[in-house]
Design a protein around this motif. Sequence first.
Motif, PDB file in Angstrom:
ATOM      1  N   VAL A  75       0.854  -1.186   0.000  1.00  0.00           N
ATOM      2  CA  VAL A  75       0.000   0.000   0.000  1.00  0.00           C
ATOM      3  C   VAL A  75       0.889   1.235   0.000  1.00  0.00           C
ATOM      4  CG1 VAL A  75      -1.767   1.278   1.269  1.00  0.00           C
ATOM      5  CG2 VAL A  75      -1.804  -1.221   1.266  1.00  0.00           C
ATOM      6  N   HIS A  76       0.556   2.190  -0.848  1.00  0.00           N
ATOM      7  CA  HIS A  76       1.359   3.414  -0.932  1.00  0.00           C
ATOM      8  C   HIS A  76       0.881   4.428   0.108  1.00  0.00           C
ATOM      9  CE1 HIS A  76       2.726   7.315  -2.824  1.00  0.00           C
ATOM     10  NE2 HIS A  76       3.839   6.617  -2.732  1.00  0.00           N
ATOM     11  N   ASN A  77       1.812   4.863   0.960  1.00  0.00           N
ATOM     12  CA  ASN A  77       1.528   5.904   1.943  1.00  0.00           C
ATOM     13  C   ASN A  77       1.844   7.244   1.296  1.00  0.00           C
ATOM     14  OD1 ASN A  77       1.798   7.837   4.075  1.00  0.00           O
ATOM     15  ND2 ASN A  77       2.052   6.154   5.550  1.00  0.00           N
ATOM     16  N   LYS A  78       0.800   7.989   0.911  1.00  0.00           N
ATOM     17  CA  LYS A  78       1.003   9.243   0.186  1.00  0.00           C
ATOM     18  C   LYS A  78       1.689  10.282   1.060  1.00  0.00           C
ATOM     19  CE  LYS A  78      -2.924   8.619  -2.944  1.00  0.00           C
ATOM     20  NZ  LYS A  78      -4.213   9.193  -3.425  1.00  0.00           N
ATOM     21  N   ARG A  79       1.370  10.286   2.347  1.00  0.00           N
ATOM     22  CA  ARG A  79       1.953  11.293   3.236  1.00  0.00           C
ATOM     23  C   ARG A  79       3.460  11.109   3.351  1.00  0.00           C
ATOM     24  NH1 ARG A  79       3.089  11.507   8.632  1.00  0.00           N
ATOM     25  NH2 ARG A  79       2.183   9.449   8.980  1.00  0.00           N
ATOM     26  N   ARG A  80       3.896   9.862   3.473  1.00  0.00           N
ATOM     27  CA  ARG A  80       5.330   9.571   3.590  1.00  0.00           C
ATOM     28  C   ARG A  80       5.979   9.282   2.242  1.00  0.00           C
ATOM     29  NH1 ARG A  80       5.601   5.447   8.794  1.00  0.00           N
ATOM     30  NH2 ARG A  80       4.730   6.877  10.357  1.00  0.00           N
ATOM     31  N   ASN A  81       5.148   9.130   1.201  1.00  0.00           N
ATOM     32  CA  ASN A  81       5.644   8.763  -0.129  1.00  0.00           C
ATOM     33  C   ASN A  81       6.502   7.508  -0.059  1.00  0.00           C
ATOM     34  OD1 ASN A  81       5.928   8.982  -2.909  1.00  0.00           O
ATOM     35  ND2 ASN A  81       7.799  10.217  -2.762  1.00  0.00           N
ATOM     36  N   SER A  82       5.926   6.483   0.552  1.00  0.00           N
ATOM     37  CA  SER A  82       6.645   5.220   0.710  1.00  0.00           C
ATOM     38  C   SER A  82       5.651   4.070   0.621  1.00  0.00           C
ATOM     39  CB  SER A  82       7.382   5.181   2.056  1.00  0.00           C
ATOM     40  OG  SER A  82       6.459   5.255   3.125  1.00  0.00           O
ATOM     41  N   TRP A  83       6.200   2.879   0.401  1.00  0.00           N
ATOM     42  CA  TRP A  83       5.376   1.679   0.334  1.00  0.00           C
ATOM     43  C   TRP A  83       5.359   0.983   1.683  1.00  0.00           C
ATOM     44  CZ3 TRP A  83       2.305   1.253  -3.650  1.00  0.00           C
ATOM     45  CH2 TRP A  83       2.667   1.852  -4.862  1.00  0.00           C
ATOM     46  N   GLU A  84       4.182   0.520   2.078  1.00  0.00           N
ATOM     47  CA  GLU A  84       4.010  -0.179   3.338  1.00  0.00           C
ATOM     48  C   GLU A  84       3.179  -1.429   3.102  1.00  0.00           C
ATOM     49  OE1 GLU A  84       2.081   2.635   5.831  1.00  0.00           O
ATOM     50  OE2 GLU A  84       3.836   3.949   6.033  1.00  0.00           O
ATOM     51  N   GLU A 107      -0.102  -3.634   4.001  1.00  0.00           N
ATOM     52  CA  GLU A 107      -1.405  -3.471   4.608  1.00  0.00           C
ATOM     53  C   GLU A 107      -1.475  -4.293   5.890  1.00  0.00           C
ATOM     54  OE1 GLU A 107      -4.585  -5.057   2.300  1.00  0.00           O
ATOM     55  OE2 GLU A 107      -3.705  -7.055   2.156  1.00  0.00           O
TER      56      GLU A 107
END
Length: 267
Positions: A128-137, A139
């Motif tokens: 899942v892409h974390n838009k705030r951190r601009n990173s992949w995490e 779920e």
Amino acid sequence: MFSRNVNKSQTESFSRSRRGPKSSKGSFREHAVSKSRHERSRKLPTEEAPPMGSTLTSSIITLVVGREQRLFAAHEDVLCISPFFQAACRGQFMESAAKRITLPDEEPEIFSSVLEYLYKGDYYPRLVHNKRRNSWELETGEGGAGSVESTVYHHGVDGELLKDTVIYCTAEKYGLDELKRVALRKQGLQSGIQCSTILTSARYAYANTPDTDSKLRAHYLALIIRSRGTFKRSGTMQMEMMAGGSQLFFDLFVALCNHVDDVASIA
């Protein structure tokens, strides 16, 4: 279930703050030497969907997986995305009358993830892409991050291995390069992993990848170097080093030397 949760409170665990970098293409030195040499791509791996024009009306293949002979069913068109299964469906490997393929050495939980990928382009837990951190995490399940199982019990080693590592090696065998990319990106996104599990998984990665595929191997070398403080205190690591006799530890020695050279050159 074949997998088990790892307790984050266990000693000698690998914390999120020490997780290894994502691997990129290149030689061993380009992978495991230093953070500055690591390419951190933000692009999500391409999803591999069923063949164009397929309406999932092709023949159903039954797959008998593992020692417990668990049954799976999949469309032939979907299975044939993999060169391994394409050859199996067209050769003598499949019991033609029953349209059945037997995979006695596979782990059902791992094969389930592979099958999920073939149909959906990813497997649980999804990226899942974390838009705030601009990173992949990864779920999380309904119960939060703790419900995501990072390891799987593997009968071949009679112990726990990191699930994404086993999936990567299985994708290598099945000729699924995109699945390898997905599994490689997920490497290191789990937290609370014991040193012993990391070392066992590293040995498994070395045993189940060709020498020409340095990506997963380089991930483990960089992972150990970055968390060297934890591994330095690990009794498991001490026993592994004293036992020796593995390509893993020669590569680790080279990587550590390269790391020292990098630090010295920067200074």
